[in-house]
Design a protein around this motif. Structure first.
Motif, PDB file in Angstrom:
ATOM      1  N   SER A  14       0.759  -1.145   0.049  1.00 58.93           N
ATOM      2  CA  SER A  14       0.035  -0.140   0.141  1.00 58.93           C
ATOM      3  C   SER A  14       0.821   1.328   0.199  1.00 58.93           C
ATOM      4  CB  SER A  14      -0.807  -0.055   1.390  1.00 58.93           C
ATOM      5  OG  SER A  14      -2.106  -0.890   1.291  1.00 58.93           O
ATOM      6  N   SER A  15       1.922   1.191   0.931  1.00 52.41           N
ATOM      7  CA  SER A  15       2.546   2.369   1.038  1.00 52.41           C
ATOM      8  C   SER A  15       3.464   2.635  -0.254  1.00 52.41           C
ATOM      9  CB  SER A  15       3.689   2.443   2.222  1.00 52.41           C
ATOM     10  OG  SER A  15       4.171   1.362   2.533  1.00 52.41           O
ATOM     11  N   ARG A  18       1.196   3.945  -3.410  1.00 56.22           N
ATOM     12  CA  ARG A  18       0.670   5.202  -3.007  1.00 56.22           C
ATOM     13  C   ARG A  18       1.849   6.212  -3.286  1.00 56.22           C
ATOM     14  NH1 ARG A  18      -0.740   5.132   2.240  1.00 56.22           N
ATOM     15  NH2 ARG A  18      -2.737   4.152   1.721  1.00 56.22           N
ATOM     16  N   THR A  22       2.049   8.939  -6.489  1.00 58.37           N
ATOM     17  CA  THR A  22       2.191  10.427  -6.333  1.00 58.37           C
ATOM     18  C   THR A  22       3.587  10.560  -7.014  1.00 58.37           C
ATOM     19  OG1 THR A  22       1.523   9.757  -4.045  1.00 58.37           O
ATOM     20  CG2 THR A  22       2.607  12.053  -4.472  1.00 58.37           C
ATOM     21  N   CYS A  27      -2.901   7.986 -10.848  1.00 60.54           N
ATOM     22  CA  CYS A  27      -4.198   7.685  -9.940  1.00 60.54           C
ATOM     23  C   CYS A  27      -3.577   6.346  -9.135  1.00 60.54           C
ATOM     24  CB  CYS A  27      -5.472   7.172 -10.500  1.00 60.54           C
ATOM     25  SG  CYS A  27      -6.095   8.410 -11.438  1.00 60.54           S
ATOM     26  N   TYR A  28      -4.354   6.010  -8.203  1.00 55.71           N
ATOM     27  CA  TYR A  28      -3.854   4.863  -6.955  1.00 55.71           C
ATOM     28  C   TYR A  28      -5.039   4.136  -6.837  1.00 55.71           C
ATOM     29  CZ  TYR A  28      -3.123   2.708  -2.734  1.00 55.71           C
ATOM     30  OH  TYR A  28      -3.040   1.826  -1.668  1.00 55.71           O
ATOM     31  N   ASP A  30      -6.656   0.933  -4.696  1.00 59.51           N
ATOM     32  CA  ASP A  30      -6.267   0.210  -3.401  1.00 59.51           C
ATOM     33  C   ASP A  30      -7.365  -0.879  -3.508  1.00 59.51           C
ATOM     34  OD1 ASP A  30      -6.149  -1.335  -0.879  1.00 59.51           O
ATOM     35  OD2 ASP A  30      -5.478   0.607   0.186  1.00 59.51           O
ATOM     36  N   PHE A  66     -11.121   6.864  -4.532  1.00 63.64           N
ATOM     37  CA  PHE A  66      -9.739   7.420  -3.634  1.00 63.64           C
ATOM     38  C   PHE A  66      -9.567   8.960  -3.971  1.00 63.64           C
ATOM     39  CE2 PHE A  66      -9.875   2.966  -5.056  1.00 63.64           C
ATOM     40  CZ  PHE A  66      -9.619   2.404  -3.706  1.00 63.64           C
ATOM     41  N   GLY A  69      -5.515  10.267  -0.717  1.00 66.57           N
ATOM     42  CA  GLY A  69      -5.080   9.249   0.137  1.00 66.57           C
ATOM     43  C   GLY A  69      -6.199   8.792   1.118  1.00 66.57           C
ATOM     44  N   SER A  79     -12.022   5.750   5.466  1.00 66.41           N
ATOM     45  CA  SER A  79     -10.518   5.292   5.558  1.00 66.41           C
ATOM     46  C   SER A  79     -10.259   4.575   7.054  1.00 66.41           C
ATOM     47  CB  SER A  79      -9.911   6.557   5.411  1.00 66.41           C
ATOM     48  OG  SER A  79     -10.134   7.374   4.399  1.00 66.41           O
ATOM     49  N   GLU A 120      -3.229  -1.947  -6.819  1.00 66.66           N
ATOM     50  CA  GLU A 120      -2.603  -2.655  -5.745  1.00 66.66           C
ATOM     51  C   GLU A 120      -3.546  -3.895  -5.264  1.00 66.66           C
ATOM     52  OE1 GLU A 120      -2.571  -2.982  -1.502  1.00 66.66           O
ATOM     53  OE2 GLU A 120      -2.516  -0.794  -2.206  1.00 66.66           O
TER      54      GLU A 120
END
Ligand code: DC
Length: 221
Positions: A14-15, A18, A22, A27-28, A30, A66, A69, A79, A120
């Motif tokens: 995840s980190s 993300r 960035t 775009c991200y 999850d 999303f 964050g 979240s 992800e």
């Protein structure tokens, strides 16, 4: 362009995903958070967790976004709520159900249409985006993943033993791999990235280098 990042819980997906999104200005997505959001909404609406046809319809009905964050469901920020132990447990039967996975696959493909995205999960490279330009399977040894998770839990004010974290992680790994549909699997054409001994920054740096190499090879005639 699509970059998929799959792998077991605690590998730092995840980190890393993300931070990579960035850095690239992309775009991200999850997808674990998406399954969690659907499980939370099912509980709130009183839909039994084993009623997979209704949950599949629910997944298509709710709007998951999303933004900055955060994870929003129909405009509400969930979240924090989706990260509780209760929701982690409730998500398991939801994510195991083939009708829900089929709906999620459609939704995730729709969300990624026409945009650059880092996505992800467990099945992004193997099932949802087999055509992704770059697939990475991110992992670390069970001990390293458990140590990271243990540190996080202590940081949140919880005090589990390292052994209990390792035990529940091993149960989750087994369940993720044994799922009849959408089991966690490294796609044949995925790059394996082992993160033992790498800092979070080093992981993102490796991913950014892979993305750059992929972009360059696509530009070559
Ligand atoms: O990565 P996570 O812990 O937030 O995932 C939550 C749950 O969803 C976990 O049970 C694994 C499952 N999952 C899945 O089956 N497929 C995905 N693409 C992502 C998560």
């Amino acid at each position: 362009m699509i970059i998929t990042l799959d792998g077991p819980a605690g590998a730092g997906k995840s980190s890393a995903a993300r931070a990579l999104a960035t850095r690239l200005g992309w775009c991200y997505m999850d997808t674990g958070a998406m399954y969690r959001a659907v499980a939370l909404t099912a509980l709130e609406r009183g839909i039994p967790l084993d009623d997979s046809p209704r949950i599949a319809v629910l997944a298509e009905e709710v709007r998951i976004e999303f933004r900055d964050g955060r994870v929003n469901v129909d405009g509400r920020d969930v979240s924090v709520e989706i990260r509780t132990e209760a929701i982690t447990a409730a998500t398991r039967p939801v994510a195991d159900a083939p009708p829900v996975r089929e709906a999620m696959k459609r939704i995730q493909r729709r969300m990624a249409e026409g945009i650059d995205v880092v996505t992800e999960g467990r099945d992004q490279g193997s099932v949802v985006f087999p055509q992704a330009e770059l697939k990475v399977f991110l992992t670390a040894s069970p001990e390293e993943r458990a140590r990271r998770r243990h540190r996080e839990e202590l940081g949140r004010g919880h005090a589990p033993t390292l052994e209990s974290v390792l035990e529940s992680q091993s149960r989750r790994d087994d369940a993720d791999c044994a799922r009849p549909v959408g089991a966690m699997r490294q796609a044949d054409d995925a790059v394996l990235l082992e993160t033992d001994g790498l800092s979070a920054e080093e992981v993102v740096q490796r991913l950014a280098e892979l993305a750059e190499a992929c972009r360059r090879s696509r530009e070559q005639p």
